[in-house]
Scaffold this active site. Sequence first.
Site, short mmCIF file in Angstrom:
data_model
loop_
_atom_site.label_atom_id
_atom_site.label_comp_id
_atom_site.label_asym_id
_atom_site.label_seq_id
_atom_site.Cartn_x
_atom_site.Cartn_y
_atom_site.Cartn_z
N MET A 63 -6.57 48.42 87.19
CA MET A 63 -6.52 49.63 86.38
C MET A 63 -5.76 49.35 85.10
O MET A 63 -4.85 48.53 85.07
CB MET A 63 -5.88 50.80 87.14
N ASN A 64 -6.18 50.03 84.03
CA ASN A 64 -5.37 50.04 82.83
C ASN A 64 -5.24 51.45 82.27
O ASN A 64 -4.72 52.32 82.97
CB ASN A 64 -5.80 49.00 81.80
N ASP A 65 -5.70 51.74 81.08
CA ASP A 65 -5.34 52.97 80.38
C ASP A 65 -5.63 54.25 81.17
O ASP A 65 -6.72 54.41 81.72
CB ASP A 65 -6.13 53.08 79.07
N GLN A 81 -9.03 53.63 83.24
CA GLN A 81 -9.86 52.45 83.07
C GLN A 81 -9.74 51.58 84.33
O GLN A 81 -8.63 51.32 84.81
CB GLN A 81 -9.42 51.66 81.85
N TRP A 89 -9.44 42.54 84.34
CA TRP A 89 -10.23 43.44 83.49
C TRP A 89 -11.69 42.99 83.47
O TRP A 89 -11.98 41.82 83.22
CB TRP A 89 -9.66 43.42 82.07
N PHE A 122 -15.23 52.94 77.75
CA PHE A 122 -13.86 52.56 77.47
C PHE A 122 -12.99 53.82 77.43
O PHE A 122 -13.43 54.91 77.78
CB PHE A 122 -13.79 51.79 76.15
N SER A 123 -11.75 53.67 76.97
CA SER A 123 -10.76 54.74 77.04
C SER A 123 -11.18 55.97 76.26
O SER A 123 -11.86 55.89 75.23
CB SER A 123 -9.42 54.24 76.51
N ASP A 185 -11.43 54.96 71.73
CA ASP A 185 -10.30 55.72 72.26
C ASP A 185 -10.22 57.15 71.72
O ASP A 185 -9.18 57.57 71.20
CB ASP A 185 -8.97 55.01 72.00
N GLU A 234 -4.95 51.56 68.46
CA GLU A 234 -5.49 51.92 69.78
C GLU A 234 -4.88 53.17 70.39
O GLU A 234 -3.73 53.51 70.15
CB GLU A 234 -5.32 50.77 70.79
#
Length: 801
Positions: A63-65, A81, A89, A122-123, A185, A234
């Site tokens: 997981m990220n954002d 994400q 990723w 994406f985010s 984003d 970002e």
Amino acid sequence: MRRRARRIWVLLVALAASLTVFLPATPAAAGTAWDYPEFPYAPTTYSEPFRGQFHFSSQSGWMNDPNGLVYANGEYHFFYQHNPHGLAWDTMHWGHATSTDLVHWTQKPIAMEPGVQPGTLFSGGGVVDRDNTSGLKTDSLDPIVVFSNTDGVSVYYSNDNGQSFQAYDKGRKVVTVPDGVTSRDPKVTWDAARHRWVMVFWSDEGGNGVSVYTSTNLTDWTFASRYHAPWLFECPDLFPLPLDGDTSRQKWILTTASSQYVVGDFDGTTFTTDQSTPQTMVNGDFYAAETFTDTPDGATVQMGWQRGNQGSTWTGDASFPVDLGLVSTPDGPRITRTPVSSLASLATSPQTWTNEKVTASGNLLSGVQADTYEITAQFDVKNTTAKQFGFDLHARSDGSADRTVLYDTAAQTLYGHPLKPRNGKVTMRLLVDRGQLEIFADDGLYSVADTVNFDSSADSQGIRLYTTGGSVKLTTATFTRLNTSWGTGQSTLQSDLSGPWHAAGGAWSDVSGGKQGSSGGDGFYLSNTSGGDAVYQGDITLGTAQAAGLTFHANASGAGYTATLDRSGVVKLWRPGKDIATYAMPITGSRAYHVTVRTDGTRIRVYLDNAATPVIDATDSTYASGRFGANVFNGQATVQNLDVGDGGFQAFASGAWTPVSGTWTVTPAGLRGSSSGDGFYLSDRTGSDFTYQGDVSVTNGAATGLTFRAGADGAGYTATLDTTGVVKLWRPGKDIAVQSTPITEGRTYHLRIRTDGARIRVWLGSATDPVIDATDTTYTSGRFGVNAFGGNVVAQNLTVS
């Protein structure tokens, strides 16, 4: 999160790839509409080393954002994400978790999957469209509308509280930027003063910065302005905060992924600030933070990504949620961050000390042993002789510790970051989790988020309060244990029954099809809801079990009535010590059966597969009321859609319905079908000339329709709604007639069919004229049913006249 600019996380990816991976050897891949949403997670107790007990991490995978943080329909929704198929990723999905209090999170199936929803996914941000400004609302729930994609923004929306998402206009990019410019984003918020939506997204047009767009309906956007700043890279966020709590002094905050921010004003089109350099909100392991929209108390709640946390089955976690404030300081307005108050729901066994002298020779906390906890401490440093003081966390008898939180009195730094005493005092608040350390100080003006692999073994749970070079006065300190926040919700079981649920025998885990029970004997899974006379229904798939069924009027150990499907070839109503009634019929383990139980006093009726007539009609007076739940016996079975009430599949009177390919279950919204190719659900009712009508929708995927004059294998006529944009009348081997008509995923359409000999007419909605008027002589009579093709579909309110 970016695809090209990898420098922020490339090292972490390499480290994650070097781990011994216990995830299934499944390559990162796009999903398919017919089995969406997927739940690709192996069971876990969330007790692995370094797994946060009150910090959210994905059940497994990368997981990220944080994405699309909203409060909708009584729940906080945390999207993120996500690569569910590996520790690095890759192939971004939107993961999903829900909470009622921002502390107890429940993993949910994947929210958006490449291959199902178009775009890069994406985010992005999300909002709740309470006033239906978008016109996307199709039912009683407020739509969740989220934004994603790169080099242009796409809109996706959910009308079932985040269980499924559809792409607006097939993912057409509703906000575009000049060719050759990179952007991503998007974040959207409501501008209350001007009664419209505001979007910011990052792009490199003319250098780093954000583009500002406005909209009244979330689907049509107008360019408003551009804000340039070299630090603004970002994941931007733009939101208002009252200065010093005064709503008449509202300021706007513009943040970036690295937690840098400036405070300024927004006039509806342009953001301005007199701050020449940004401030840093959080130091340490913290990135891509986002604020929730539409919180019930109006609070501005923020969560970020902690990149360093990882274990054998997951990578990354979220910072603990905080309330943001804005206060005046001698240096200008500054953000404050305070952990949300619901953290107290995990607190036990507080211990407090006041007015103690701390020296190098003693340790006030020498008897405290703990794994996850909170420490709040205030020190009077006006007359201190100590050069340094602080806490050793997860300390051991040999003098070592996993982390030291130290205040340097000469440098006036805490944990290496500047912190001046306030009125001669230093106050700090530590949140210590198994893989995370967060530090707050100076009334929230100071924040640090760090990843720490704490050793949770019994001999490594000490805490030392120490000084060097002298003494310091401890004004007050409180130590509080924090219990785990996991395990309070249902990840995949759909039910209107209240929790907490508990197992009374057997092991129960979450799988894509619902709740899976495994037991050598009788195992029960019981809700907290009790009742007497009721209609109770659910879907049962035997799998490998000898038997499984619906339990009702039960006590906490499961003793009550159970309506069971037994692979020996019977439907059985039983209670401990007695088989009350049985009905002989073949039972297979591979398909879902819909079981309905109706109780009226001592009378108990059991219905199977939406039939109008019960297969069991019996009486027994042993149990008058009790809990609702499920049972599995001698093997592994899955239960789903456990609901009380008359809701469900509303259709014409028929005997038991029969699935022909695909998976067919019943929710309160109606019959739900999922099929990779053509799947049929057929009644035993037949007809020649008639009017057949009902409400159908394609949740995600290709097509659905009403089938008629069909054989037991589904071969007959079908009037189909296809999301490629056609209404079609077809039979095996031939498209009889096709009419171009826009068909939108997630929208319910009323289909009406009339047959008169060889003549077949099809109406859509309330139109007076048919969209199809054709003739065909192949089939003159046969069964009525529902069709699903290449996706998930819903059918409801079927009538024949």
